[in-house]
Design a protein around this motif. Structure first.
Motif, mmCIF file in Angstrom:
data_model
loop_
_atom_site.group_PDB
_atom_site.id
_atom_site.type_symbol
_atom_site.label_atom_id
_atom_site.label_comp_id
_atom_site.label_asym_id
_atom_site.label_seq_id
_atom_site.Cartn_x
_atom_site.Cartn_y
_atom_site.Cartn_z
ATOM 1 N N ASN A 112 1.249 -1.558 0.113
ATOM 2 C CA ASN A 112 -0.053 0.166 -0.023
ATOM 3 C C ASN A 112 0.692 1.353 -0.123
ATOM 4 O O ASN A 112 0.604 2.366 0.700
ATOM 5 N N ILE A 113 2.006 1.580 -0.511
ATOM 6 C CA ILE A 113 2.837 2.314 -0.853
ATOM 7 C C ILE A 113 2.165 3.395 -2.489
ATOM 8 O O ILE A 113 2.066 2.871 -3.759
ATOM 9 N N PHE A 137 7.438 -5.472 6.865
ATOM 10 C CA PHE A 137 7.347 -4.366 6.642
ATOM 11 C C PHE A 137 6.471 -4.330 6.563
ATOM 12 O O PHE A 137 5.415 -3.582 7.067
ATOM 13 N N LYS A 138 5.429 -5.532 5.913
ATOM 14 C CA LYS A 138 3.648 -5.039 5.861
ATOM 15 C C LYS A 138 3.654 -5.410 7.536
ATOM 16 O O LYS A 138 1.635 -4.824 7.118
ATOM 17 N N GLY A 139 3.866 -5.918 8.240
ATOM 18 C CA GLY A 139 2.915 -5.787 9.048
ATOM 19 C C GLY A 139 3.110 -4.102 9.941
ATOM 20 O O GLY A 139 2.584 -4.719 11.135
ATOM 21 N N PHE A 140 4.208 -3.273 10.317
ATOM 22 C CA PHE A 140 3.977 -2.289 10.504
ATOM 23 C C PHE A 140 2.699 -1.678 10.519
ATOM 24 O O PHE A 140 2.024 -1.508 8.933
ATOM 25 N N GLU A 141 1.964 -0.819 11.087
ATOM 26 C CA GLU A 141 1.118 0.146 11.288
ATOM 27 C C GLU A 141 1.272 1.817 10.457
ATOM 28 O O GLU A 141 0.646 1.974 10.063
ATOM 29 N N LEU A 152 13.116 4.499 7.630
ATOM 30 C CA LEU A 152 12.961 3.516 8.612
ATOM 31 C C LEU A 152 12.264 2.420 9.501
ATOM 32 O O LEU A 152 12.826 1.705 9.920
ATOM 33 N N MET A 153 11.036 2.711 7.992
ATOM 34 C CA MET A 153 10.520 1.076 8.170
ATOM 35 C C MET A 153 11.382 -0.110 7.808
ATOM 36 O O MET A 153 11.494 -2.093 8.469
ATOM 37 N N MET A 154 12.108 -0.286 6.629
ATOM 38 C CA MET A 154 13.636 -0.846 6.187
ATOM 39 C C MET A 154 14.054 -1.309 7.241
ATOM 40 O O MET A 154 14.614 -2.502 7.918
ATOM 41 N N MET A 155 14.635 -0.420 8.366
ATOM 42 C CA MET A 155 16.193 -0.439 9.440
ATOM 43 C C MET A 155 14.844 -1.473 10.694
ATOM 44 O O MET A 155 15.815 -2.076 10.762
ATOM 45 N N THR A 163 7.158 -2.050 16.432
ATOM 46 C CA THR A 163 7.203 -0.502 16.176
ATOM 47 C C THR A 163 8.067 0.400 15.207
ATOM 48 O O THR A 163 8.348 0.443 16.299
ATOM 49 N N PRO A 164 8.125 0.459 14.087
ATOM 50 C CA PRO A 164 9.107 1.383 13.640
ATOM 51 C C PRO A 164 9.227 2.836 14.479
ATOM 52 O O PRO A 164 8.142 3.624 14.795
ATOM 53 N N ASP A 165 10.476 2.373 14.988
ATOM 54 C CA ASP A 165 11.297 4.071 16.157
ATOM 55 C C ASP A 165 12.168 3.887 16.125
ATOM 56 O O ASP A 165 13.032 2.578 15.977
#
Length: 853
Positions: A112-113, A137-141, A152-155, A163-165
């Motif tokens: 959904n990019i 990657f897809k599992g991140f909200e 950020l999501m890739m790292m 959770t991406p942070d």
């Protein structure tokens, strides 16, 4: 790319939730190279109509979508260039979704990019070459709406973060290793995202801009920048290159969160030791006055420096004892306190001993016996407690050079000064006033225990439990009293009894039993009660039942080993129960274990507390008396030859370390001759001889440091605790409550990323009001922590409000804040993990600044 994958990607795209303003889905599938033209008629999608666009049906397609069928979902397949002028469907394309069947497009569709980020996804195509990485990657909200967010999501995916942070990414990377060549997470980021992306993110968030970048210097940068919040930057000139010039508070919050993590802090601590050596922190700290770093908490060396400072100050007899105590209390809420807890506790009790010494700098007064006895009960006993508590701490870390240094001071204060003065003055008072009659005006004698405290209750129809703990010294019983008062709903008081001499078990235990006449001692040294032997539990039960038919006695261990039903059955119908406990004496009286005397005392406090709980909870007992047969004298240092005395040819029928029985009488050098007429039915004209002060008789065998039998205050001040259980709801009942802590600042608006708040412990700790430890921090609306965390130990006992006040400093993350959103100050009880106060704030920082005005 096979048709099954394409069909699935299309179906997933149609199943996505409708965007705002949408009432159906229209997807344009562009297949410029006609790769799927022959398969288009095979595609079947649930609740979707498939329509092929040609050069001749543009206008019809427009009518179809907007007039004839405005409600159905449509897949519009086309291999045309739709950017040409006069395209009837251009506006429809703009509000619809585009679909491509190449690999990048399918990935973007699955994740959904937005198509506008196609070049970014293409750039990191290698990352998306793994189903596992795509799944993470897809599992991140989080929605991937920019290249920075995708990075950020890739790292985060590479670091296995839920959770991406970036704070979590950085922590995971650093926890793997601060050696770049060995760091697997940094390798993964370099391979699939790029080191430049990682280091740019670090620079942006934490102001790290070293020309030669490495994880080790990054860790030093973060910790030194965090340190600059606690120590004036001017004092950190030698490490100035490591201090960020922007976003400094992010470094503090990052380090603070890592330090306070319940398991990860161990690795932080190891790195911090490496870092402090690298920057030669000791050289910096050793040039600073204590006031300038007393609150610093980033590196362990600060605690070492504070400990050394207090120890050296004590050795140099600098008498600022209140300041040392406040300094130790300040460090209790700091990160490394647990590591150095034993040393801090030993320091604390050393300070208390020096304070006591200062109070009696003119010497312990030589007064009448009763005044000296009362002074011991009211004040002097604390020195024995400080000495015991020092060694409890010392024994936890006895290899510490600092503790060995303190031990010399402690022994000098306790053995050479306190015990020497107190025992010699008391011996003189005994010689002058107590030799002929063992009585002190206004002080109840141990031999009157049963008649004064048990018999009236039994006569009143009450059920009575008597706990007798062998060698429970007064100062230990005082600590037990405080524990019972603060941790149970009952109420108790402690008072002293004048113990019998000699202060030995057989005399003390006999004195506590019911007896009509004075005790008797035969010439074999056996103690008789009402003409019966008082040795052993069976004989004591017999004596008890002679006074109260429904009575019994039991050893603590036997009681402990029973279950609730067994206890109730054993004591059913019993009006008087004696419970015998002997953890202290059993340990101290053996040469091989006497060194553990004070450890046994700590254990005894817990065991006696447990006995009270058993009586209250399992046996519904309300009247509990806790006492002892005698106290004891104990010193840790080996005895000198001058600490021992010969019995000088006295004909004795019993000789022990601290007493002998003889039918001779008359004064002997170095000894107190005590007439036993006031204590026993003295038909054999027995005199008890005890060495003066704390001298021991020379005796074969080891084990002379723990003794009793003499007439020192530590041996003959016998405690009596009267505990009355008060159930909830009964008259005078009080529930145990933790003290409360409140924010005192009235403003609820934060205008600076660094700010101070003041908190107040609303009540002092006493009786049923017990201490509370809280953690305080800021969160946003989503409960994400946005500040450092501060620990507050609310255990102040002072009546003065200013001594129950805590001023704390907080730092906010350097992130955008919405002045219209709500943020919250959380005060959480550490023990229960319950939020006890949640205070709403607004944050309006304007230009984010690290300056604190």
């Amino acid at each position: 790319m096979n048709m099954d994958e394409v069909t699935k990607a299309l179906q997933d795209a149609f199943l996505l939730p409708l965007n705002e303003g949408e009432h159906r889905k229209i997807i344009f599938w562009f297949d410029k190279d006609l790769e799927f033209a022959e398969y288009i008629h095979e595609i079947s999608l649930e609740n979707v109509k498939v329509h092929t666009l040609t050069e001749g049906n543009n206008f019809y397609t427009k009518v179809l979508l907007e007039e004839e069928d405005p409600n159905s979902n449509y897949l519009i397949y086309s291999n045309l260039d739709m950017s040409m002028e006069g395209n009837w469907l251009l506006d429809t394309i703009l509000y619809s979704k585009m679909f491509y069947a190449d690999r990048i497009s399918l990935i973007m569709n699955e994740l959904n990019i937005d198509t506008s980020l196609r070049s970014s996804v293409k750039k990191y195509e290698k990352f998306f070459g793994s189903k596992d990485r795509i799944k993470k990657f897809k599992g991140f909200e989080l929605k991937a709406n920019s290249e920075g967010t995708i990075e950020l999501m890739m790292m985060s995916a590479l670091c296995n973060i839920k959770t991406p942070d970036f704070e979590d990414v950085l922590k995971v990377v650093l926890m793997d290793s601060i050696d770049d060549s060995e760091n697997k997470h940094l390798d993964s980021i370099a391979k699939y995202v790029g080191l430049e992306v990682f280091w740019n993110a670090v620079a942006e968030r934490y102001g790290y801009e070293q020309s030669q970048k490495s994880l080790k210097t990054l860790f030093i940068h973060l910790t030194v920048t965090a340190l600059s919040h606690a120590v004036n930057e001017e004092r950190l000139s030698l490490v100035k290159s490591y201090i960020a010039t922007r976003n400094k508070s992010n470094a503090l919050v990052f380090v603070d969160h890592w330090m306070h993590h319940k398991t990860d802090y161990h690795l932080y601590d190891r790195y911090a030791e490496i870092a402090e050596k690298e920057i030669k922190l000791s050289d910096i700290v050793n040039q600073l006055p204590i006031e300038e770093f007393k609150a610093a908490d980033i590196f362990p060396y600060f605690d070492k420096a504070i400990i050394i400072y207090i120890a050296n100050s004590l050795e140099d007899r600098l008498e600022d004892y209140d300041a040392y105590t406040k300094l130790i209390n300040l460090r209790r809420a700091k990160h490394y306190y647990e590591r150095y807890q034993s040393i801090y506790e030993a320091l604390y009790y050393t300070v208390k001993m020096f304070e006591f010494h200062k109070k009696y700098s003119m010497g312990i007064p030589k007064t009448q016996a009763v005044d000296m006895y009362r002074a011991y009960v009211n004040d002097y006993y604390q020195m024995d407690m400080f000495y015991r508590k020092f060694y409890v701490a010392y024994d936890n870390d006895s290899n510490s050079e600092i503790l060995k240094k303190l031990k010399v001071m402690v022994e000098n204060l306790y053995t050479n000064w306190y015990m020497s003065e107190l025992s010699s003055h008391w011996s003189a008072a005994v010689h002058d006033e107590l030799k002929s009659s063992w009585v002190l005006p206004g002080i109840l004698n141990q031999k009157d225990f049963y008649r004064s405290f048990v018999s009236p209750k039994i006569s009143n129809g009450d059920r009575v439990f008597v706990i007798i703990s062998d060698a429970l010294r007064y100062e230990i019983a005082s600590e037990l009293t405080d524990k019972l008062n603060s941790e149970t709903t009952g109420a108790c008081e402690i008072q002293p009894l004048l113990g019998v001499v000699p202060s030995v078990t057989k005399m003390g235990m006999a004195s506590l039993l019911p007896h009509k006449n004075n005790l008797e001692i035969d010439l074999s040294g056996k103690v008789l009660v009402n003409g019966k032997s008082s040795s052993g539990i069976d004989n004591r039960i017999d004596i008890l039942q002679g006074a109260v038919a429904d009575s019994t006695a039991i050893h603590y261990q036997e009681l402990k080993n029973m279950n609730k039903a067994g206890r109730r059955e054993t004591f059913k119908g019993k009006k008087l129960i004696y419970i015998y406990h002997d953890s202290i004496d059993a340990t101290g009286d053996k040469a091989s274990t006497e060194v553990y005397t004070f450890t046994a005392a700590e254990k005894a406090i817990d065991e006696l507390y447990d006995i009270v709980k058993i009586i209250k909870d399992d046996l519904s007992g309300t009247n509990i008396l806790i006492t002892a047969d005698h106290g004891f004298v104990y010193q840790r240092d080996a005895l000198e030859e001058s600490d021992k005395i010969e019995k000088e040819g006295i004909q004795a029928f019993e000789v022990k370390r601290r007493h002998l029985f003889s039918q001779e009488n008359g004064e002997r050098s170095g000894l107190l001759d005590i007439n036993m007429d006031s204590l026993i039915k003295n038909e054999h004209k027995i005199t008890t001889y005890v060495p003066k002060a704390t001298i021991r008789f020379k005796f074969q065998g080891a084990g002379a440091n723990f003794v009793h039998g003499g007439a020192s205050l530590q041996e003959i001040v016998v405690p009596l605790i009267q505990f009355k259980n008060i159930r909830a709801g009964q008259k005078n009942s009080r529930e145990i409550e933790k003290v409360d802590v409140k924010l005192t600042n009235t403003t609820r608006k934060i205008t600076n990323s660094l700010f101070n708040l003041t908190f107040f412990q609303t009540e002092k700790v006493e009786d049923k009001r017990v201490p509370r430890t809280v953690k305080i921090y800021m969160v946003d609306d989503a409960e994400s922590v946005i500040s450092n965390e501060e620990l507050v130990i609310c255990d102040r006992t002072s009546d003065k409000p200013d001594e129950r006040t805590f001023k704390l400093r907080f730092a906010l993350k350097s992130i955008p804040y919405d002045k219209n959103s709500n943020y919250y100050l959380i005060t959480k009880d550490i023990e229960t993990n319950i939020v006890i106060e949640k205070t709403q704030f607004t944050i309006n920082l304007g230009i984010v600044s690290d300056f604190d005005f």
